[in-house]
Design a protein around this motif. Structure first.
Motif, PDB file in Angstrom:
ATOM      1  N   VAL A   1      30.782  31.384  44.170  1.00 37.94           N
ATOM      2  CA  VAL A   1      31.395  31.067  42.888  1.00 37.94           C
ATOM      3  C   VAL A   1      32.719  30.349  43.120  1.00 37.94           C
ATOM      4  O   VAL A   1      33.610  30.875  43.791  1.00 37.94           O
ATOM      5  N   GLN A   2      32.857  29.173  42.530  1.00 40.03           N
ATOM      6  CA  GLN A   2      34.101  28.413  42.645  1.00 40.03           C
ATOM      7  C   GLN A   2      35.041  28.673  41.475  1.00 40.03           C
ATOM      8  O   GLN A   2      36.262  28.664  41.638  1.00 40.03           O
ATOM      9  N   VAL A   3      34.460  28.872  40.299  1.00 41.99           N
ATOM     10  CA  VAL A   3      35.249  29.088  39.089  1.00 41.99           C
ATOM     11  C   VAL A   3      34.547  30.128  38.240  1.00 41.99           C
ATOM     12  O   VAL A   3      33.309  30.183  38.191  1.00 41.99           O
ATOM     13  N   CYS A   4      35.330  30.950  37.561  1.00 37.63           N
ATOM     14  CA  CYS A   4      34.777  31.844  36.549  1.00 37.63           C
ATOM     15  C   CYS A   4      35.689  31.831  35.332  1.00 37.63           C
ATOM     16  O   CYS A   4      36.856  31.437  35.417  1.00 37.63           O
ATOM     17  N   LEU A   5      35.143  32.234  34.200  1.00 36.53           N
ATOM     18  CA  LEU A   5      35.973  32.590  33.065  1.00 36.53           C
ATOM     19  C   LEU A   5      36.256  34.073  33.218  1.00 36.53           C
ATOM     20  O   LEU A   5      35.351  34.905  33.150  1.00 36.53           O
ATOM     21  N   GLY A   6      37.514  34.396  33.459  1.00 33.31           N
ATOM     22  CA  GLY A   6      37.931  35.782  33.644  1.00 33.31           C
ATOM     23  C   GLY A   6      38.566  36.289  32.363  1.00 33.31           C
ATOM     24  O   GLY A   6      39.439  35.634  31.781  1.00 33.31           O
ATOM     25  N   THR A   7      38.155  37.459  31.925  1.00 37.81           N
ATOM     26  CA  THR A   7      38.539  37.909  30.594  1.00 37.81           C
ATOM     27  C   THR A   7      39.839  38.711  30.578  1.00 37.81           C
ATOM     28  O   THR A   7      40.244  39.338  31.559  1.00 37.81           O
ATOM     29  N   LEU A   8      40.462  38.658  29.404  1.00 36.58           N
ATOM     30  CA  LEU A   8      41.418  39.664  28.957  1.00 36.58           C
ATOM     31  C   LEU A   8      40.684  40.422  27.861  1.00 36.58           C
ATOM     32  O   LEU A   8      40.502  39.897  26.754  1.00 36.58           O
ATOM     33  N   PHE A   9      40.213  41.611  28.174  1.00 33.27           N
ATOM     34  CA  PHE A   9      39.390  42.360  27.233  1.00 33.27           C
ATOM     35  C   PHE A   9      40.072  43.665  26.877  1.00 33.27           C
ATOM     36  O   PHE A   9      40.195  44.568  27.711  1.00 33.27           O
ATOM     37  N   ALA A  10      40.524  43.770  25.642  1.00 35.57           N
ATOM     38  CA  ALA A  10      41.124  45.012  25.148  1.00 35.57           C
ATOM     39  C   ALA A  10      40.029  45.856  24.518  1.00 35.57           C
ATOM     40  O   ALA A  10      39.328  45.409  23.606  1.00 35.57           O
ATOM     41  N   LEU A  11      39.886  47.073  25.000  1.00 37.07           N
ATOM     42  CA  LEU A  11      38.820  47.964  24.544  1.00 37.07           C
ATOM     43  C   LEU A  11      39.308  48.815  23.373  1.00 37.07           C
ATOM     44  O   LEU A  11      40.286  49.555  23.503  1.00 37.07           O
ATOM     45  N   PRO A  12      38.643  48.713  22.220  1.00 35.95           N
ATOM     46  CA  PRO A  12      39.061  49.541  21.088  1.00 35.95           C
ATOM     47  C   PRO A  12      38.611  50.986  21.248  1.00 35.95           C
ATOM     48  O   PRO A  12      37.696  51.287  22.026  1.00 35.95           O
ATOM     49  N   ARG A  13      39.251  51.877  20.508  1.00 38.57           N
ATOM     50  CA  ARG A  13      38.846  53.277  20.543  1.00 38.57           C
ATOM     51  C   ARG A  13      37.522  53.447  19.803  1.00 38.57           C
ATOM     52  O   ARG A  13      37.360  52.983  18.670  1.00 38.57           O
ATOM     53  N   THR A  14      36.585  54.065  20.482  1.00 38.48           N
ATOM     54  CA  THR A  14      35.282  54.412  19.915  1.00 38.48           C
ATOM     55  C   THR A  14      34.931  55.807  20.423  1.00 38.48           C
ATOM     56  O   THR A  14      35.623  56.340  21.294  1.00 38.48           O
TER      57      THR A  14
ATOM     58  N   ALA B   1      49.023  36.667  45.546  1.00 38.89           N
ATOM     59  CA  ALA B   1      48.489  37.047  46.855  1.00 38.89           C
ATOM     60  C   ALA B   1      47.530  36.004  47.420  1.00 38.89           C
ATOM     61  O   ALA B   1      46.995  36.191  48.526  1.00 38.89           O
ATOM     62  N   GLY B   2      47.297  34.927  46.689  1.00 41.23           N
ATOM     63  CA  GLY B   2      46.405  33.874  47.161  1.00 41.23           C
ATOM     64  C   GLY B   2      44.931  34.182  47.006  1.00 41.23           C
ATOM     65  O   GLY B   2      44.084  33.501  47.597  1.00 41.23           O
ATOM     66  N   LEU B   3      44.615  35.184  46.183  1.00 40.30           N
ATOM     67  CA  LEU B   3      43.223  35.602  46.033  1.00 40.30           C
ATOM     68  C   LEU B   3      42.494  34.851  44.929  1.00 40.30           C
ATOM     69  O   LEU B   3      41.264  34.753  44.951  1.00 40.30           O
ATOM     70  N   VAL B   4      43.232  34.370  43.938  1.00 38.42           N
ATOM     71  CA  VAL B   4      42.656  33.563  42.867  1.00 38.42           C
ATOM     72  C   VAL B   4      43.637  32.441  42.538  1.00 38.42           C
ATOM     73  O   VAL B   4      44.805  32.471  42.942  1.00 38.42           O
ATOM     74  N   ARG B   5      43.154  31.483  41.775  1.00 36.63           N
ATOM     75  CA  ARG B   5      44.007  30.422  41.232  1.00 36.63           C
ATOM     76  C   ARG B   5      43.714  30.333  39.736  1.00 36.63           C
ATOM     77  O   ARG B   5      42.567  30.077  39.346  1.00 36.63           O
ATOM     78  N   VAL B   6      44.708  30.571  38.903  1.00 37.77           N
ATOM     79  CA  VAL B   6      44.527  30.472  37.461  1.00 37.77           C
ATOM     80  C   VAL B   6      44.568  28.999  37.071  1.00 37.77           C
ATOM     81  O   VAL B   6      45.530  28.281  37.384  1.00 37.77           O
TER      82      VAL B   6
ATOM     83  N   ALA C   1      39.696  26.388  48.438  1.00 39.44           N
ATOM     84  CA  ALA C   1      40.407  27.053  47.352  1.00 39.44           C
ATOM     85  C   ALA C   1      39.897  28.475  47.145  1.00 39.44           C
ATOM     86  O   ALA C   1      38.723  28.769  47.391  1.00 39.44           O
ATOM     87  N   PRO C   2      40.758  29.370  46.672  1.00 37.78           N
ATOM     88  CA  PRO C   2      40.280  30.693  46.271  1.00 37.78           C
ATOM     89  C   PRO C   2      39.513  30.577  44.961  1.00 37.78           C
ATOM     90  O   PRO C   2      39.340  29.477  44.419  1.00 37.78           O
ATOM     91  N   LEU C   3      39.052  31.684  44.452  1.00 33.53           N
ATOM     92  CA  LEU C   3      38.343  31.693  43.176  1.00 33.53           C
ATOM     93  C   LEU C   3      39.224  31.116  42.076  1.00 33.53           C
ATOM     94  O   LEU C   3      40.364  31.542  41.888  1.00 33.53           O
ATOM     95  N   GLY C   4      38.721  30.152  41.348  1.00 32.07           N
ATOM     96  CA  GLY C   4      39.422  29.625  40.190  1.00 32.07           C
ATOM     97  C   GLY C   4      39.097  30.457  38.963  1.00 32.07           C
ATOM     98  O   GLY C   4      37.927  30.772  38.708  1.00 32.07           O
ATOM     99  N   VAL C   5      40.119  30.837  38.215  1.00 36.94           N
ATOM    100  CA  VAL C   5      39.944  31.689  37.033  1.00 36.94           C
ATOM    101  C   VAL C   5      40.504  30.973  35.815  1.00 36.94           C
ATOM    102  O   VAL C   5      41.679  30.591  35.798  1.00 36.94           O
ATOM    103  N   VAL C   6      39.663  30.770  34.812  1.00 39.19           N
ATOM    104  CA  VAL C   6      40.092  30.280  33.507  1.00 39.19           C
ATOM    105  C   VAL C   6      40.139  31.484  32.578  1.00 39.19           C
ATOM    106  O   VAL C   6      39.147  32.222  32.458  1.00 39.19           O
ATOM    107  N   LEU C   7      41.275  31.708  31.932  1.00 34.19           N
ATOM    108  CA  LEU C   7      41.474  32.939  31.172  1.00 34.19           C
ATOM    109  C   LEU C   7      40.854  32.850  29.782  1.00 34.19           C
ATOM    110  O   LEU C   7      41.132  31.936  29.004  1.00 34.19           O
TER     111      LEU C   7
END
Length: 327
Positions: free
Chosen positions: A49-62, A92-97, A113-119
């Motif tokens: 994997v060269q790039v992923c869409l990495g989430t900001l996921f807020a979990l609601p109370r259920t 730390a050089g582990l991902v690139r945003v 390149a490290p893993l590319g992350v699109v937020l």
């Protein structure tokens, strides 16, 4: 070229999983019970994997997540904590945003390149309101899904409803800032409200409603609208999104059935609008992945079920085109 358009990496890190470990090492000490891990950063590198869409996921109370958020402040705190995880990994050089079309294009040409992350923000409750969008954009968020279940902004999965007034303001502001809407999880009424506002759209992880009923999945008309907006649709690997199954089922559904979703979309809008958004470790373990998929590097077995001419695009070429021309 390989791109996965939906991974909840930071959420898993804050659940106590050390994603810097090999997958075997994480499994040996996994703090998450009942969900066999399929994703770590070394595993994604081994997966190509060269790039992923990495989430900001807020979990609601259920009932199943008693420690989830109950208000905007709680949602915001979760998202900021996850953002900090990506920044620590980047330091730390582990991902690139990645935050721009040119940045994605250059990253894809860098073999070292490290893993590319699109937020991608999944569920917009961390956003105070439309006037708060620049705060998140300045910190790298490029895509927002207004809903997961119901949010202050939109009806979502199993929670029918349109965009609220705040939701219409949010989507309009997204359009003006050049942020893209992720249509995954949006209820039909909210989806069509957003489409009418002319915002750029994708679906990071959404299968075909024609094969699995329910508003979690895209209708044919919705899929066409995403494609008409120039977007790509990511195929998700959860078993009960491949065929109708009860929640909690451990049935291993063959990859051929995920391929049927891909072919359905291709018949509607063309292979150039089909990609992957696996969502592995997105609240379910490898037990609920398709047959033959026990870890991330095995998701590409799906390609063997697809026409040869479509494989490179589905593996990542279609997302790469979108990211380098429309992000």
């Amino acid at each position: 070229m390989r791109i996965d358009a939906h991974l909840d990496l930071a959420m898993n890190a804050l659940d106590g999983r050390d994603l810097t470990l090999s997958l075997e090492a994480l499994r040996a000490r996994d703090p998450v019970n009942g969900q066999t891990a399929a994703v770590t950063l070394p595993e994604l590198r081994a997966s190509g994997v060269q790039v992923c869409l990495g989430t900001l996921f807020a979990l609601p109370r259920t009932p199943g997540s008693p420690h989830g958020y109950v208000d905007h402040a709680g949602a915001r705190a979760q998202a900021l904590a996850q953002l900090a995880v990506y920044r620590r990994w980047e330091d730390a050089g582990l991902v690139r945003v990645l935050t721009s079309r040119a940045g994605v294009a250059a990253h894809l040409q860098d073999d070292h390149a490290p893993l590319g992350v699109v937020l991608l923000m999944e569920g917009a409750d961390p956003v105070r309101g439309a006037d708060d969008l620049p705060f998140w954009a300045e910190r790298g968020v490029r895509l927002i899904g207004p809903a997961w279940g119901r949010t202050r902004y939109a009806g979502g999965t199993d929670a029918p409803g349109p965009l609220t007034e705040a939701g219409r303001e949010l989507v309009t502001a997204m359009r003006e800032l050049g942020l893209t809407l992720d249509a995954s999880h949006l209820d039909d009424a909210a989806f069509w409200d957003a489409a009418e506002l002319g915002v750029g759209m994708i679906a990071s992880h959404a299968n075909a409603r024609a094969l699995v009923p329910g508003n979690r999945h895209l209708s044919d008309e919705m899929a066409r609208a995403v494609a008409q907006a120039g977007g790509v649709i990511g195929l998700v690997y959860l078993n009960r999104f491949l065929r109708p199954l009860p929640e909690g089922s451990l049935e291993r559904v063959p990859l051929a059935e995920l391929a049927a979703h891909a072919r359905h979309y291709a018949d509607l809008v063309g292979w150039e609008h089909v990609g992957l958004g696996s969502d592995l470790d997105g609240g379910f373990g490898a037990e609920k992945a398709p047959g033959g998929v026990t870890r991330h590097r095995e998701i590409w077995r799906l390609l063997d079920e697809l026409p040869e001419a479509a494989r490179a695009g589905v593996a990542g070429g279609n997302w790469a085109r979108w990211l380098s021309t429309r992000l």
